[in-house]
Design a protein around this motif. Structure first.
Motif, PDB file in Angstrom:
ATOM      1  N   LYS A  48       1.768  -2.509   6.385  1.00  0.00           N
ATOM      2  CA  LYS A  48       0.735  -1.782   5.646  1.00  0.00           C
ATOM      3  C   LYS A  48      -0.350  -2.767   5.233  1.00  0.00           C
ATOM      4  CE  LYS A  48       0.169   1.989   2.465  1.00  0.00           C
ATOM      5  NZ  LYS A  48       0.694   2.856   1.437  1.00  0.00           N
ATOM      6  N   SER A  53      -1.457  -1.870  -8.371  1.00  0.00           N
ATOM      7  CA  SER A  53      -1.066  -0.693  -7.598  1.00  0.00           C
ATOM      8  C   SER A  53      -0.987  -1.013  -6.107  1.00  0.00           C
ATOM      9  CB  SER A  53      -2.065   0.438  -7.830  1.00  0.00           C
ATOM     10  OG  SER A  53      -1.945   0.898  -9.153  1.00  0.00           O
ATOM     11  N   GLN A  54      -1.871  -1.894  -5.639  1.00  0.00           N
ATOM     12  CA  GLN A  54      -1.831  -2.292  -4.240  1.00  0.00           C
ATOM     13  C   GLN A  54      -0.515  -2.990  -3.913  1.00  0.00           C
ATOM     14  OE1 GLN A  54      -4.354  -2.552  -6.282  1.00  0.00           O
ATOM     15  NE2 GLN A  54      -6.320  -2.249  -5.269  1.00  0.00           N
ATOM     16  N   THR A  78       2.334  -2.748  -5.559  1.00  0.00           N
ATOM     17  CA  THR A  78       3.427  -1.767  -5.616  1.00  0.00           C
ATOM     18  C   THR A  78       3.534  -1.029  -4.281  1.00  0.00           C
ATOM     19  OG1 THR A  78       3.019  -1.453  -7.964  1.00  0.00           O
ATOM     20  CG2 THR A  78       4.321   0.243  -6.864  1.00  0.00           C
ATOM     21  N   SER A  79       2.399  -0.632  -3.752  1.00  0.00           N
ATOM     22  CA  SER A  79       2.362   0.091  -2.490  1.00  0.00           C
ATOM     23  C   SER A  79       2.915  -0.758  -1.346  1.00  0.00           C
ATOM     24  CB  SER A  79       0.913   0.505  -2.216  1.00  0.00           C
ATOM     25  OG  SER A  79       0.762   0.935  -0.898  1.00  0.00           O
ATOM     26  N   ALA A 136       6.764  -1.421  -1.476  1.00  0.00           N
ATOM     27  CA  ALA A 136       7.604  -0.309  -1.039  1.00  0.00           C
ATOM     28  C   ALA A 136       7.916  -0.385   0.453  1.00  0.00           C
ATOM     29  CB  ALA A 136       6.919   1.018  -1.361  1.00  0.00           C
ATOM     30  N   SER A 154       7.613  -6.787  -8.985  1.00  0.00           N
ATOM     31  CA  SER A 154       8.051  -5.629  -8.196  1.00  0.00           C
ATOM     32  C   SER A 154       9.453  -5.828  -7.622  1.00  0.00           C
ATOM     33  CB  SER A 154       7.076  -5.387  -7.053  1.00  0.00           C
ATOM     34  OG  SER A 154       7.261  -6.366  -6.050  1.00  0.00           O
ATOM     35  N   GLY A 155       9.937  -7.073  -7.666  1.00  0.00           N
ATOM     36  CA  GLY A 155      11.267  -7.327  -7.128  1.00  0.00           C
ATOM     37  C   GLY A 155      11.271  -7.576  -5.620  1.00  0.00           C
TER      38      GLY A 155
END
Lengths: 454, 295
Positions: free
Chosen positions: A245, A258-259, A261-262, A265, A290-291
């Motif tokens: 991504k 937020s970027q 986090t995205s 994922a 975020s881990g």
């Protein structure tokens, strides 16, 4: 309903109008980071016949900015705002020029010694201010050349102007591939590693160590960030490496939460960080929170222990590239160039942190300019630019042993030899990974053509 | 759909939304008590945040620095009302709007003159602990910011609904002339309102800086845009609206980044589209009171 209330009824209309206008204005000023257009004809007055740099149609004097024994140079860089940490470049280069002027009596060009006078203007990393600064530097301050102007979009914004005026824009502080555009012979990038080569170094590293890696990309939404993602995307064609991504962040804000986090994922194996300055530590911290535990590659523009210190533990293990010796790293402690640097920074820039890689970069670029002037057969804009365009130099400033900067008529990129480096939080420094890589002449070959020619 | 991811982005949205809400509350507070949209709200918060930074830089703990800065801001806000706004008391609202725009520029410049133009680092008031709750990563920072917003709401509710001074503030907002006749010190109340609002801004500033790594003269400007958006969405006279709408704007932004790829980096479009639609349908905002005129 009282009288006052009734009158109040009409208020919201003008208020809302003003509000909407204001929001629109602020939003417009915040989103000014778009791609500068380079579609204008640009180089009407210069062509490449004979030497690389033809000055036959240039306006003005060839020796503008040289008076008596002084050469006046101009620079524009962020000294305020979100990118003000780049001010450290100025401290490094100014310290070099003070050392040169006061201890070496200046730089010798064609048998005569000249001192260097650097005029610096603040552009807060905003391209429109860079244009205003450079126009003033050329028209009012009458500088001989521009030196180490910071930022990709900033240098893109001034290149038509400097090309028309035939003002050397030497060692632009950006690794953008756009400096390979032959329509613009008057701008030359600095010793910073060209961004496409960083993507190449990461690609080669992954091919060797993790050939089917999934890569997530976080980049600035401007030409700087594009250079990383587009080159990397073009390099992986035909390999097993895939892009999980890509996210972009607004370079005016350096907020990447937020970027990240995205991207987290996707649980990709690798994170390519086409970011600069504060966005680097910000992204690293967000990755940690975020881990997600990817192998992270970060732009060479962030190889500063000062920036990494902001990220703390989160910076441990992050990879990047460098072609200059990092001050404070034990391996370089005995190098004479390093001793000289530490000594002179303490003397001429006592408020600068000598161990900050950004200061070291400024110092080295200052030394590179002096070397170029010294080698020039005469002190004209054309001769200096021609010299810069055929430069081969090693042992300049804090360049790493084994690194040669070279450009020629066919190769317009300087910083094509460098080493991978990995940050160690416990050490507080970048450790070199492997030996010096030599990509001389490769930048133009591996870069998607549209990134070079506008 | 990955629920965990959705909730992570929801949390991201809540934490930035809570900051927009704090500043939106400040805007609404001034609008309610004085009928003025204060365009300088962000820059007042900016100055306060620099004060916080300066105090922390002198060696004070972040918590103490914020507390002192909130107090200083309260006084500063009251002084601004008395010195900059009061002289235009009888002037048209547009004149006052221009005065606040002037204040915006003046405070921004003053900040740069007093504190310098280089980016400053300001630590967070909250630990960088991360809790793992059924696979969802929750940062202490996020919870901290939400708790602060919650406390602000409770404190304001108690102040306005349960204290004499709150009653006086509401009276002044509703009908200054009648309040004056009843012996309420309108001027003092207006100063109090501005002070309160500046104190809220100070908190918002201290929350936002650690999330963007640096404090600069433009740190609060994008927050101000979002806060105004939230105030417009929620209704300019509704504190509850400011809070709910602030959170909506923050969440919309985070979810856009995650789920609407074509809007990458122009994610602002979504919150503003929502606002446009809401204002078309309900011009007073989600929670704003519709004003009725007797003909």
């Amino acid at each position: 309903m009282s009288n006052t209330r009734t009158r109040g009824q009409h208020r919201p209309i003008p208020f809302l109008t003003v509000l909407v206008t204001t929001i629109a204005l602020v939003a417009a000023s915040c989103s000014g980071g778009g791609r500068s257009s380079s579609s204008s004809p640009g180089s009407g007055s210069t062509s490449t016949k004979g030497g690389i740099v033809d000055a036959s149609n240039c306006p003005g004097s060839e020796t503008e900015g040289v008076s008596g024994t002084t050469i006046k140079l101009g620079t524009s860089l962020p000294q305020s705002g979100l990118y003000s940490a780049f001010t450290e470049i100025l401290k490094g280069e100014s310290a070099y020029f003070s050392y040169l002027n006061q201890e070496l009596g200046g730089v010798e060009v064609d048998g005569k010694k000249y001192t260097i006078d650097l005029v610096a203007k603040d552009d807060a990393y905003q391209a429109d201010r860079t244009v205003a600064n450079v126009t003033a530097l050329v028209n009012d301050d009458k500088v001989f050349a521009l030196f180490n102007v910071v930022g990709t979009k900033n240098n893109l914004a001034i290149r038509d102007f400097v090309n028309r005026q035939c003002v050397p824009n030497l060692f632009a502080a950006t690794g953008s591939p756009a400096w390979g555009d032959v329509k613009y012979p008057w701008v030359l990038g600095s010793e910073l590693v060209p961004y496409p080569l960083e993507a190449k170094a990461l690609f080669d590293y992954l091919e060797k160590n993790s050939p089917s890696a999934k890569v997530a990309i976080l980049r600035a939404s401007d030409d700087f960030g594009r250079a990383y993602s587009e080159t990397f995307r073009s390099l992986i064609k035909g390999s097993k490496i895939t892009i999980a991504k890509e996210e972009t962040y607004n370079p005016e804000q350096s907020d990447t939460k937020s970027q990240v986090t995205s991207l987290a994922a996707t649980n990709a194996d690798v994170l390519l960080l086409g970011a600069t300055l504060l966005a680097c530590p910000d992204a690293l911290q967000n990755v940690k929170a975020s881990g997600w535990k990817p192998m992270t590659y970060m732009s060479g523009t962030c190889t500063s222990k000062t920036l990494m210190a902001l990220a703390g533990d989160a910076a441990d293990g992050v990879m990047s590239v460098t072609d200059i010796m990092e001050p404070g790293l034990a391996a370089w402690a005995d190098e004479p160039a390093m001793k000289l640097y530490l000594d002179k920074i303490a003397k001429y820039a006592p408020d600068a942190d000598a161990e900050n890689g950004i200061v070291a970069y400024g110092w080295t670029t200052g030394a590179l300019l002096a070397e170029t002037l010294h080698r020039s057969p005469s002190l004209t804009r054309q001769a200096v630019m021609e010299t810069a365009r055929t430069l081969k130099a090693s042992d300049v400033g804090l360049l790493m042993p084994g690194v040669t900067l070279s450009v020629s008529a066919k190769d317009w990129f300087l910083g094509e030899m460098f080493s991978l480096a990995q940050y160690r939080t416990a050490l507080g420094h970048f450790e070199l990974v492997g030996s010096v890589l030599d990509f001389s002449g490769h930048t133009a070959k591996i870069t998607p053509p549209d990134l070079i020619g506008g | 759909m990955d629920l965990n991811l959705f909730f992570s982005q929801l949390l991201n949205g809540l934490s930035s939304g809570a900051i927009y809400a704090s500043l939106a509350l400040a805007i609404v507070l001034i609008f309610r008590t004085t009928g003025i949209l204060n365009f300088a709200q962000g820059e007042m918060a900016l100055f306060s945040t620099y004060v916080t930074w300066w105090l922390a830089d002198q060696g004070l703990s972040i918590g103490l620095a914020i507390a002192i800065s909130v107090a200083v801001s309260f006084v500063g806000g009251a002084v601004i009302e008395r010195v900059v706004i009061r002289p235009f008391e009888k002037a048209s609202p547009l004149v006052i709007v221009i005065a606040t725009l002037g204040l915006f520029l003046a405070l921004n410049s003053l900040t740069q003159v007093v504190f310098g133009t280089d980016a400053k680092q300001l630590g967070s008031a909250f630990p960088d602990t991360v809790w793992d709750v059924w696979g969802l990563r929750i940062e202490a920072q996020t919870i901290g910011i939400l708790v602060v917003l919650g406390l602000e709401c409770v404190a304001l509710w108690v102040l306005f609904q349960r204290t004499r001074i709150g009653l006086a503030l509401r009276a002044v907002a509703d009908n200054p002339e009648a309040s004056r006749l009843l012996g309420v010190r309108v001027g003092t109340m207006l100063m109090f309102g501005w002070g309160l609002s500046a104190a809220l801004g100070s908190l918002a500033g201290a929350m936002v800086v650690p999330t963007t790594q640096a404090l600069t003269a433009s740190s609060l400007q994008s927050v101000l845009v979002f806060a105004f958006a939230a105030a417009a969405l929620g209704g300019f006279d509704s504190p509850l609206g400011a809070v709910v709408a602030g959170l909506i704007v923050g969440i919309a932004r985070a979810l856009t980044i995650q789920y609407i790829e074509p809007l990458n980096n122009i994610e602002l479009v979504v919150p503003f589209a929502i606002i446009l639609v809401v204002l078309l349908v309900k011009p007073a905002g989600l929670f704003g009171s519709t004003q009725v005129e007797r003909v």
